[in-house]
Design a protein around this motif. Structure first.
Motif, PDB file in Angstrom:
ATOM      1  N   LEU A 172       0.837  -1.197   0.000  1.00 16.32           N
ATOM      2  CA  LEU A 172       0.000   0.000   0.000  1.00 16.32           C
ATOM      3  C   LEU A 172       0.870   1.246   0.000  1.00 16.32           C
ATOM      4  N   ALA A 173       0.356   2.302  -0.612  1.00 13.48           N
ATOM      5  CA  ALA A 173       1.087   3.573  -0.643  1.00 13.48           C
ATOM      6  C   ALA A 173       1.144   4.141   0.779  1.00 13.48           C
ATOM      7  N   PRO A 174       2.295   4.659   1.191  1.00 12.27           N
ATOM      8  CA  PRO A 174       2.409   5.178   2.560  1.00 12.27           C
ATOM      9  C   PRO A 174       1.668   6.494   2.791  1.00 12.27           C
ATOM     10  N   ALA A 175       1.446   7.292   1.746  1.00 10.03           N
ATOM     11  CA  ALA A 175       0.770   8.583   1.921  1.00 10.03           C
ATOM     12  C   ALA A 175      -0.664   8.368   2.384  1.00 10.03           C
ATOM     13  N   GLY A 176      -1.009   8.933   3.520  1.00 11.10           N
ATOM     14  CA  GLY A 176      -2.357   8.828   4.051  1.00 11.10           C
ATOM     15  C   GLY A 176      -2.684   7.488   4.684  1.00 11.10           C
ATOM     16  N   LEU A 177      -1.676   6.644   4.885  1.00  8.15           N
ATOM     17  CA  LEU A 177      -1.889   5.311   5.434  1.00  8.15           C
ATOM     18  C   LEU A 177      -1.620   5.299   6.938  1.00  8.15           C
ATOM     19  N   CYS A 178      -2.564   4.771   7.683  1.00  9.17           N
ATOM     20  CA  CYS A 178      -2.409   4.554   9.121  1.00  9.17           C
ATOM     21  C   CYS A 178      -2.602   3.064   9.370  1.00  9.17           C
TER      22      CYS A 178
END
Length: 130
Positions: free
Chosen positions: A96-102
């Motif tokens: 998954l893309a790290p931007a905006g990922l929690c």
């Protein structure tokens, strides 16, 4: 399914969200077929997906998570009451893309929480944003 959600719930949920400052929706696995309609809700700020004990398996969750990210929504992916093994955690943070990922992981002890944090931190290349 998606058509039923659009016909019955989309308008009401969109009206409800419009009255909020921010909307974050937790989606159970049974609602994943509705995800395209959910992502069309105006004002929806973010989505949480978790690995329910009854499935689906991780590949289907990652595919759903990618749809959330492709829609430009921040994503929280969690494990509630259903532990993930280290390989599954690695797959989440690398697929998954790290931007905006929690990524929120449930731990049974402080030492396990520290181990999980270190695992994710290493997989993200020691990124200071984590």
């Amino acid at each position: 399914g998606e058509v039923h959600f659009r016909e019955v719930f989309l308008e009401a949920n969109a009206a409800w969200i419009a009255g909020l400052d921010s909307a974050f929706l937790h989606v159970h696995s049974a609602a994943l077929p509705c995800l395209p309609a959910i992502l069309d809700m105006p004002g929806l700020g973010a989505v949480e997906i978790s690995n329910d004990p009854n499935g689906p398996r991780l590949p289907a969750l990652i595919a759903a998570a990618r749809r959330v990210q492709a829609a430009g929504k921040p994503l929280q992916i969690s494990n509630w009451e259903h532990p993930l093994d280290d390989d599954e955690i690695r797959r989440i943070v690398t697929d998954l893309a790290p931007a905006g990922l929690c990524v929120t992981l449930q731990a049974s002890s402080l030492s396990e929480a520290r181990r999980l944090y270190a695992l994710v931190f290493r997989e993200l290349g020691g990124a200071s944003s984590f």
